[in-house]
Design a protein around this motif. Structure first.
Motif, PDB file in Angstrom:
ATOM      1  N   TYR A 136       0.695  -1.048   0.028  1.00  0.00           N
ATOM      2  CA  TYR A 136       0.168   0.083  -0.262  1.00  0.00           C
ATOM      3  C   TYR A 136       0.748   1.222   0.066  1.00  0.00           C
ATOM      4  CZ  TYR A 136      -4.066  -2.707   0.543  1.00  0.00           C
ATOM      5  OH  TYR A 136      -5.251  -3.515   0.310  1.00  0.00           O
ATOM      6  N   LEU A 137       2.090   1.327   0.746  1.00  0.00           N
ATOM      7  CA  LEU A 137       2.915   2.319   0.856  1.00  0.00           C
ATOM      8  C   LEU A 137       3.581   2.669  -0.480  1.00  0.00           C
ATOM      9  CD1 LEU A 137       4.119   2.241   4.204  1.00  0.00           C
ATOM     10  CD2 LEU A 137       2.213   3.603   3.536  1.00  0.00           C
ATOM     11  N   LEU A 138       4.022   1.617  -1.248  1.00  0.00           N
ATOM     12  CA  LEU A 138       4.873   1.752  -2.585  1.00  0.00           C
ATOM     13  C   LEU A 138       4.139   1.447  -3.669  1.00  0.00           C
ATOM     14  CD1 LEU A 138       7.979   0.263  -0.918  1.00  0.00           C
ATOM     15  CD2 LEU A 138       7.276   2.440  -1.092  1.00  0.00           C
ATOM     16  N   ALA A 139       2.963   0.346  -3.802  1.00  0.00           N
ATOM     17  CA  ALA A 139       2.543   0.152  -5.069  1.00  0.00           C
ATOM     18  C   ALA A 139       1.128   0.109  -5.344  1.00  0.00           C
ATOM     19  CB  ALA A 139       2.982  -1.393  -5.220  1.00  0.00           C
ATOM     20  N   GLY A 140       0.328   0.291  -4.260  1.00  0.00           N
ATOM     21  CA  GLY A 140      -0.888   0.246  -4.224  1.00  0.00           C
ATOM     22  C   GLY A 140      -1.664   1.599  -4.541  1.00  0.00           C
ATOM     23  N   ASP A 141      -3.006   1.429  -4.593  1.00  0.00           N
ATOM     24  CA  ASP A 141      -3.676   2.590  -5.090  1.00  0.00           C
ATOM     25  C   ASP A 141      -4.076   3.339  -3.522  1.00  0.00           C
ATOM     26  OD1 ASP A 141      -3.856   2.104  -7.494  1.00  0.00           O
ATOM     27  OD2 ASP A 141      -6.248   2.052  -7.771  1.00  0.00           O
ATOM     28  N   ARG A 142      -4.323   4.674  -3.473  1.00  0.00           N
ATOM     29  CA  ARG A 142      -4.691   5.169  -2.244  1.00  0.00           C
ATOM     30  C   ARG A 142      -6.073   5.351  -1.988  1.00  0.00           C
ATOM     31  NH1 ARG A 142      -1.192   3.756  -0.667  1.00  0.00           N
ATOM     32  NH2 ARG A 142      -0.733   5.003   1.175  1.00  0.00           N
TER      33      ARG A 142
END
Length: 347
Positions: A136-142
């Motif tokens: 979540y911090l580097l690759a995922g959508d927010r």
């Protein structure tokens, strides 16, 4: 050269978890360093794990700041929509039992947490937590966690399919319990959970099984129709829409399947139900070191985000009709077993 980010393991003591942390970092193309405060180096087997990348504690502030701590503490923000780390940040995970040490918590720019729904387990395995945080911090959508009025009614039935290692499936079961699943199906076609040797069973469970908040594990084989209107298969190797764009919930008529991509083999997914969907987990590194617990935890974290939690605590709505638990009981291939939170904390 500026490092985009790094994973910093603070006081991890189990070499198995340390190797899994190295793999979690490799999934996202970043280095993993260890601050050894628990004699990890003395237990480390370089023939199995390679060189253990240790950091000199005196160099922490000079070389590794700023810090983002992965810890469920007051004031922590949900990892799902936390701000992206600044270049050069260290994403910190802590000891298996004690978490991140106080000195690093005090230095942290922020703390992020995975909102838990489990009644008996409120943390993930340290490597699983690292994989979810990095995703979540580097690759995922927010995207923030949903807040529907009755999130429990959106929880799908869950099938963990074809694991190849008892520790990997144990960690995955722990993640499912932490995110609120009280029962799940297990396709144990590779024989790593049910009926294993005494040594594997001891390592896999490690504690008594009497607890009021236990998790029910039911044997299942996805070799034909399973009685669900909708089946969602999720993983890195499936050909489908991004996991963020697939509804992973759907009450009792939806089954979420997480296959071990190392042990599943060929499956006629279309035979499992009337409607089959595929949810693809996008990992930025090609040919990354695959571990079932890491992939399963990412999928379960996104399912938990989509299921959501109520905006205000209150009495849960009464259940009507079949629940996801009773739907699994109907199609299970055997009696299964119950695992306590005390057992799952060992993973």
């Amino acid at each position: 050269m500026t490092v985009r980010a790094r994973l910093l393991a603070d006081g991890v003591e189990n070499p198995v978890n340390a190797r899994a942390l190295l793999d979690a970092a490799a999934m996202f193309g970043i280095p993993c360093l260890f601050r050894d405060t628990r004699d990890l180096e003395a237990q480390w087997d370089s023939r199995r794990g390679g060189l253990l990348p240790l950091i000199d504690p005196d160099l922490l502030m000079a070389t590794l700041a700023p810090f983002i701590a992965v810890e469920n503490v007051p004031g922590a923000v949900p990892v799902y929509d936390a701000p992206r780390p600044r270049d050069g940040s260290s994403i910190v995970v802590g000891n298996e039992r004690m978490g991140v040490r106080g000195d690093l918590l005090r230095l942290a720019e922020r703390c992020v947490e995975m909102p838990m729904a489990g009644r008996g387990i409120n943390t993930l395995n340290v490597a699983s937590a690292a994989a979810v945080a990095l995703f979540y911090l580097l690759a995922g959508d927010r995207r923030p966690m949903r807040q529907p009025p009755q999130p429990g009614r959106r929880r799908p039935a869950l099938l963990l399919a074809a694991p190849t290692d008892h520790v990997e499936i144990g960690s995955s079961i722990r993640t499912a319990a932490a995110f609120g699943w009280r029962s799940l199906g297990l396709d144990d076609r590779n024989g790593v959970w049910f009926g294993v040797s005494r040594a594997a069973r001891t390592e896999g469970r490690a504690a008594a099984r009497t607890h009021r908040n236990a998790t029910r594990i039911l044997p299942m084989r996805p070799d034909g129709p399973l009685g669900f209107k909708r089946v969602v298969v999720a993983g890195a190797g499936v050909d489908g829409r991004r996991i963020f764009d697939v509804d992973l919930g759907g009450e009792r008529d939806t089954l979420l399947v997480i296959p071990d991509e190392d042990g599943m083999g060929e499956v006629d997914w279309a035979s499992l139900g009337r409607r089959i969907e595929f949810a693809r987990v996008e990992i930025p590194v090609a040919n990354f070191p695959y571990r079932y617990r890491l992939m399963a935890s990412i999928v379960l974290a996104e399912a938990a985000r989509q299921i959501g939690r109520p905006a205000k605590a209150g009495r849960p709505a009464p259940r009507r009709g079949l629940t996801y638990e009773s739907a699994l009981e109907i199609i299970a291939a055997g009696a299964g077993e119950t695992v306590s939170p005390a057992e799952l904390r060992t993973y």
